[in-house]
Motif scaffolding. Structure first.
Motif, PDB file in Angstrom:
ATOM      1  N   GLN A  26       7.015  -3.064 -16.942  1.00  0.00           N
ATOM      2  CA  GLN A  26       6.896  -2.191 -15.782  1.00  0.00           C
ATOM      3  C   GLN A  26       6.153  -2.889 -14.649  1.00  0.00           C
ATOM      4  N   VAL A  27       6.527  -2.523 -13.444  1.00  0.00           N
ATOM      5  CA  VAL A  27       5.861  -3.021 -12.239  1.00  0.00           C
ATOM      6  C   VAL A  27       5.445  -1.812 -11.413  1.00  0.00           C
ATOM      7  N   GLN A  28       4.198  -1.801 -11.008  1.00  0.00           N
ATOM      8  CA  GLN A  28       3.711  -0.743 -10.129  1.00  0.00           C
ATOM      9  C   GLN A  28       3.472  -1.326  -8.742  1.00  0.00           C
ATOM     10  N   LEU A  29       3.835  -0.564  -7.725  1.00  0.00           N
ATOM     11  CA  LEU A  29       3.716  -1.008  -6.339  1.00  0.00           C
ATOM     12  C   LEU A  29       2.873  -0.010  -5.560  1.00  0.00           C
ATOM     13  N   VAL A  30       1.873  -0.522  -4.849  1.00  0.00           N
ATOM     14  CA  VAL A  30       1.010   0.325  -4.028  1.00  0.00           C
ATOM     15  C   VAL A  30       1.063  -0.173  -2.596  1.00  0.00           C
ATOM     16  N   GLU A  31       1.490   0.697  -1.705  1.00  0.00           N
ATOM     17  CA  GLU A  31       1.652   0.343  -0.304  1.00  0.00           C
ATOM     18  C   GLU A  31       0.442   0.804   0.511  1.00  0.00           C
ATOM     19  N   SER A  32       0.223   0.116   1.612  1.00  0.00           N
ATOM     20  CA  SER A  32      -0.796   0.532   2.572  1.00  0.00           C
ATOM     21  C   SER A  32      -0.315   0.168   3.967  1.00  0.00           C
ATOM     22  N   GLY A  33      -0.921   0.773   4.946  1.00  0.00           N
ATOM     23  CA  GLY A  33      -0.498   0.568   6.322  1.00  0.00           C
ATOM     24  C   GLY A  33       0.371   1.721   6.774  1.00  0.00           C
ATOM     25  N   GLY A  34       1.081   1.516   7.842  1.00  0.00           N
ATOM     26  CA  GLY A  34       1.889   2.588   8.393  1.00  0.00           C
ATOM     27  C   GLY A  34       1.061   3.463   9.316  1.00  0.00           C
ATOM     28  N   GLY A  35       1.697   4.485   9.867  1.00  0.00           N
ATOM     29  CA  GLY A  35       1.007   5.388  10.761  1.00  0.00           C
ATOM     30  C   GLY A  35       1.801   5.648  12.017  1.00  0.00           C
ATOM     31  N   LEU A  36       1.092   6.071  13.049  1.00  0.00           N
ATOM     32  CA  LEU A  36       1.697   6.427  14.325  1.00  0.00           C
ATOM     33  C   LEU A  36       1.334   5.384  15.376  1.00  0.00           C
ATOM     34  N   VAL A  37       2.337   4.926  16.111  1.00  0.00           N
ATOM     35  CA  VAL A  37       2.100   3.918  17.134  1.00  0.00           C
ATOM     36  C   VAL A  37       3.057   4.174  18.292  1.00  0.00           C
ATOM     37  N   GLN A  38       2.651   3.772  19.480  1.00  0.00           N
ATOM     38  CA  GLN A  38       3.531   3.905  20.637  1.00  0.00           C
ATOM     39  C   GLN A  38       4.564   2.784  20.654  1.00  0.00           C
ATOM     40  N   ALA A  39       5.664   3.040  21.309  1.00  0.00           N
ATOM     41  CA  ALA A  39       6.699   2.024  21.455  1.00  0.00           C
ATOM     42  C   ALA A  39       6.102   0.765  22.073  1.00  0.00           C
ATOM     43  N   GLY A  40       6.506  -0.377  21.507  1.00  0.00           N
ATOM     44  CA  GLY A  40       5.968  -1.650  21.951  1.00  0.00           C
ATOM     45  C   GLY A  40       4.753  -2.107  21.171  1.00  0.00           C
ATOM     46  N   GLY A  41       4.209  -1.233  20.355  1.00  0.00           N
ATOM     47  CA  GLY A  41       3.030  -1.562  19.575  1.00  0.00           C
ATOM     48  C   GLY A  41       3.362  -2.279  18.285  1.00  0.00           C
ATOM     49  N   SER A  42       2.327  -2.482  17.482  1.00  0.00           N
ATOM     50  CA  SER A  42       2.470  -3.232  16.232  1.00  0.00           C
ATOM     51  C   SER A  42       1.824  -2.479  15.074  1.00  0.00           C
ATOM     52  N   LEU A  43       2.373  -2.722  13.894  1.00  0.00           N
ATOM     53  CA  LEU A  43       1.804  -2.220  12.651  1.00  0.00           C
ATOM     54  C   LEU A  43       2.004  -3.264  11.572  1.00  0.00           C
ATOM     55  N   ARG A  44       1.166  -3.184  10.562  1.00  0.00           N
ATOM     56  CA  ARG A  44       1.303  -4.093   9.422  1.00  0.00           C
ATOM     57  C   ARG A  44       1.313  -3.282   8.143  1.00  0.00           C
ATOM     58  N   LEU A  45       2.324  -3.514   7.327  1.00  0.00           N
ATOM     59  CA  LEU A  45       2.432  -2.889   6.015  1.00  0.00           C
ATOM     60  C   LEU A  45       2.109  -3.913   4.941  1.00  0.00           C
ATOM     61  N   SER A  46       1.426  -3.460   3.907  1.00  0.00           N
ATOM     62  CA  SER A  46       1.125  -4.335   2.776  1.00  0.00           C
ATOM     63  C   SER A  46       1.484  -3.629   1.481  1.00  0.00           C
ATOM     64  N   CYS A  47       1.817  -4.427   0.483  1.00  0.00           N
ATOM     65  CA  CYS A  47       2.201  -3.893  -0.820  1.00  0.00           C
ATOM     66  C   CYS A  47       1.653  -4.822  -1.895  1.00  0.00           C
ATOM     67  N   VAL A  48       0.973  -4.212  -2.864  1.00  0.00           N
ATOM     68  CA  VAL A  48       0.422  -4.983  -3.972  1.00  0.00           C
ATOM     69  C   VAL A  48       1.109  -4.544  -5.261  1.00  0.00           C
ATOM     70  N   ALA A  49       1.588  -5.515  -5.997  1.00  0.00           N
ATOM     71  CA  ALA A  49       2.253  -5.248  -7.273  1.00  0.00           C
ATOM     72  C   ALA A  49       1.309  -5.521  -8.427  1.00  0.00           C
ATOM     73  N   SER A  50       1.442  -4.715  -9.461  1.00  0.00           N
ATOM     74  CA  SER A  50       0.692  -4.932 -10.686  1.00  0.00           C
ATOM     75  C   SER A  50       1.617  -4.693 -11.871  1.00  0.00           C
ATOM     76  N   GLY A  51       1.165  -5.106 -13.027  1.00  0.00           N
ATOM     77  CA  GLY A  51       2.011  -4.974 -14.213  1.00  0.00           C
ATOM     78  C   GLY A  51       2.635  -6.320 -14.549  1.00  0.00           C
ATOM     79  N   ILE A  52       3.912  -6.297 -14.871  1.00  0.00           N
ATOM     80  CA  ILE A  52       4.594  -7.515 -15.311  1.00  0.00           C
ATOM     81  C   ILE A  52       5.061  -8.279 -14.079  1.00  0.00           C
ATOM     82  N   ILE A  53       4.112  -8.773 -13.303  1.00  0.00           N
ATOM     83  CA  ILE A  53       4.449  -9.395 -12.015  1.00  0.00           C
ATOM     84  C   ILE A  53       5.170 -10.722 -12.187  1.00  0.00           C
TER      85      ILE A  53
END
Length: 115
Positions: free
Chosen positions: A1-28
């Motif tokens: 099994q592999v578990q995935l946990v995401e972070s980041g996201g949200g609300l931003v105005q057009a032209g802006g930036s965001l960063r998403l991250s994901c960490v996997a655990s288990g049988i990586i």
């Protein structure tokens, strides 16, 4: 099994930036590639970007030149999103692909881009 946990996201105005991250655990060690998909209301889930353990990347045409996927080649994948547009609004899902067991998915994180 592999578990995935995401972070980041949200609300931003057009032209802006965001960063998403994901960490996997288990049988990586079984992971062959990781990536990000998104699903907007009323639409099918679509690939945004992916990266293999060898470092090969693939992007949807709609995000080329604006989004960058990166990985530490072990268990973390990130998506830097620049020049965001309202049409990028969606729930973004982290994905891990294993040749042996198939796909694993994160719980999803909302990205909303206001005009």
């Amino acid at each position: 099994q592999v578990q995935l946990v995401e972070s980041g996201g949200g609300l931003v105005q057009a032209g802006g930036s965001l960063r998403l991250s994901c960490v996997a655990s288990g049988i990586i060690f079984s992971i062959n590639a990781m990536g990000w998909y998104r699903q907007a209301p009323g639409k099918q889930r679509e690939l945004v970007a992916s990266i293999t353990t060898g470092g090969s990347t693939n992007y949807a045409d709609s995000v080329k030149g604006r989004f960058t996927i990166s990985s530490n080649a072990k268990n973390t994948v990130s998506l830097q999103m620049n020049s965001l547009k309202p049409e990028d609004t969606a729930v973004y899902y982290c994905n891990a692909y294993t040749a042996r067991w198939g796909d694993y998915w994160g719980q999803g994180t909302q990205v909303t881009v206001s005009s």
